[in-house]
Design an enzyme around this catalytic site. Structure first.
Site, short mmCIF file in Angstrom:
data_model
loop_
_atom_site.label_atom_id
_atom_site.label_comp_id
_atom_site.label_asym_id
_atom_site.label_seq_id
_atom_site.Cartn_x
_atom_site.Cartn_y
_atom_site.Cartn_z
CE LYS A 29 -4.15 2.19 -8.92
NZ LYS A 29 -3.00 2.65 -8.12
CG ASP B 199 0.00 3.66 -9.34
OD1 ASP B 199 1.05 3.01 -9.15
OD2 ASP B 199 -0.75 4.03 -8.42
CD GLU C 54 1.17 6.87 -8.37
OE1 GLU C 54 0.77 7.79 -9.13
OE2 GLU C 54 0.51 6.45 -7.41
CD GLU D 205 0.90 4.69 -3.52
OE1 GLU D 205 0.91 5.21 -4.64
OE2 GLU D 205 0.09 3.84 -3.16
CG ASP E 137 -1.87 9.68 1.44
OD1 ASP E 137 -2.45 10.34 2.33
OD2 ASP E 137 -2.49 9.04 0.58
CG HIS F 140 -1.13 8.32 -2.55
ND1 HIS F 140 -1.80 7.83 -1.45
CD2 HIS F 140 -1.28 7.41 -3.52
CE1 HIS F 140 -2.32 6.66 -1.75
NE2 HIS F 140 -2.03 6.37 -3.00
CD GLU G 23 -4.25 9.30 -6.00
OE1 GLU G 23 -3.48 9.31 -5.02
OE2 GLU G 23 -4.46 8.29 -6.70
MG LIG Z 1 -0.16 4.75 -6.43
#
Ligand SMILES: [Mg+2]
Length: 396
Positions: A179, A207, A233, A259, A282, A308, A341
């Site tokens: 992150k 991300d 991301e 996502e 996702d 995702h 992921e």
């Molecule tokens: Mg993400």
């Protein structure tokens, strides 16, 4: 599969599949408390939540799906599902779109989790794994990229992330995502620390969860370029389409996103205009019916599809079936690798709800696609009940 083969297969399965009817839907909302909170650019959390959809039939088969499901709306529109055949999965997917004005296109699907459960039922009834039903199967196992490396209550954020990253390399992961989105200076500091900790050969993605405006992201992107990132991301808001276009021209890091978006909007705004290098839908919001469309449309538009996946191991299993059928983007001997992921942050019930343990093979680093009928795994109802905080039962 021709009609004769289908009939033979159905007889072998012992189920009169075309006459099988849905008798009930149970929507389980699950919640689990974390031992330690973790954070990202938008928030901190102390809980994990999820939604599982259980579909029963008069044939004695039960299907399960993990994904969104507007249970109250579905209960008020039970006739759209109860009494129908699971083989109508694509028709049901379309008919369960949220109501739109007559002059507008249909809304997003209201029950992608139900859609996954119906594909599970169809596979069970035919004695076939879901991956055999979604299209051509290109592979029997799929590479996961690790998702972890969130913000925690460390006194030294960069040091804590570097130490955690080293532990994931030691566990065998070849690709991981961290992150960012905390501030440009902090982001550069933590990415530098993690890259140094894992060395140059491990794949690293970042991300920022929509943290920045396009101008700030363009400046930050230039500073992140030396760290050889797999992708960035959600650098900007998901609907900042001009921002994505500007960044794609400005920086030399592949852009990724998608996502949270519903399937039609994603196709129109991300896929067809080739807005991103990597699409990350996702099953939560697209279901397997939408996922099958995206396999083809991403291939057609030369966009990498790297889903995702942020929920239970049941979602991971459905994603594995999906990715088994994701076409390679080029005919090269080593085309851009198909990945998805694999969340390894703390989660009280992610693995507890399944009898099977879904994990990479230690030798190859790949996760095998289950080969049993349907999704090919067994949900443990007692484990679901243990973490359940809400139940909606829908019947005729
Ligand atoms: Mg993400």
């Amino acid at each position: 599969m021709n009609t004769e083969t289908l009939t033979t297969s159905l007889e072998a399965s012992g189920v009169n599949a075309p006459r099988m009817r849905i008798t009930g839907v149970r929507v389980h909302t699950l919640t689990g408390e974390l031992k330690k909170r973790f954070g990202w650019s938008l928030n901190w959390t102390r809980t994990r939540t999820g939604k599982l959809v259980e579909v029963s039939t008069d044939a004695g088969l039960t299907g399960w799906g993990d994904g969104a499901c507007d249970a109250e709306w579905l209960a008020a529109n039970a006739h759209l599902v109860i009494g129908r055949s699971p083989f109508e999965v694509e028709a049901i997917y379309d008919e369960l779109r949220r109501p739109a004005e007559p002059q507008q296109r249909p809304g997003p699907p209201s029950a992608p989790g139900l859609d996954v459960a119906l594909w599970d039922l169809v596979g069970q009834a035919l004695g076939q794994p879901v991956s055999a039903l979604l299209g051509r199967r290109y592979r029997t196992s799929v590479r996961p990229y690790l998702t972890a490396l969130y913000r925690k209550d460390w006194p030294d954020l960069a040091g804590g992330l570097a130490e955690e990253a080293r532990s994931w390399v030691a566990a065998g992961f070849q690709a991981m995502k961290m992150k960012i989105g905390f501030s440009p200076d902090t982001d550069v500091e933590v990415v530098a620390a993690v890259r140094e900790a894992i060395g140059p050969r491990i794949g690293l993605g970042v991300d920022s969860n929509c943290a920045y405006d396009a101008g700030t992201a363009a400046r930050l992107g230039a500073r992140l370029e030396p760290f050889d990132l797999m992708w960035w991301e959600e650098p900007v808001l998901a609907d900042d389409l001009d921002g994505y276009r500007r960044l794609r021209e400005a920086i030399r890091i592949p852009l990724a996103g998608g996502e949270t978006a519903p399937v039609d909007w994603l196709i129109e705004n991300y896929v067809q205009p080739r807005l991103v290098d990597i699409l990350q839908p996702d099953l939560e919001s697209v279901g397997l019916t939408g996922a099958r469309l995206l396999n083809h449309l991403c291939w057609l538009n030369r966009i990498r599809l790297i889903p995702h996946n942020w929920s239970t191991a049941l979602r991971t299993v459905a994603t594995l079936h999906w990715m088994a059928c994701c076409p390679p983007l080029t005919p090269a001997l080593q085309p851009p690798e198909v990945m998805f992921e694999f969340d390894q942050t703390e989660h009280p019930f992610r693995d507890a709800i399944l009898e099977e343990r879904i994990a990479p093979d230690p030798a190859s680093g790949l996760i095998p696609v289950p080969t049993g009928p349907g999704l090919g795994v067994t949900v443990i109802p007692d484990a679901v009940a243990e973490f359940r905080t809400k139940l909606v039962e829908i019947s005729g």
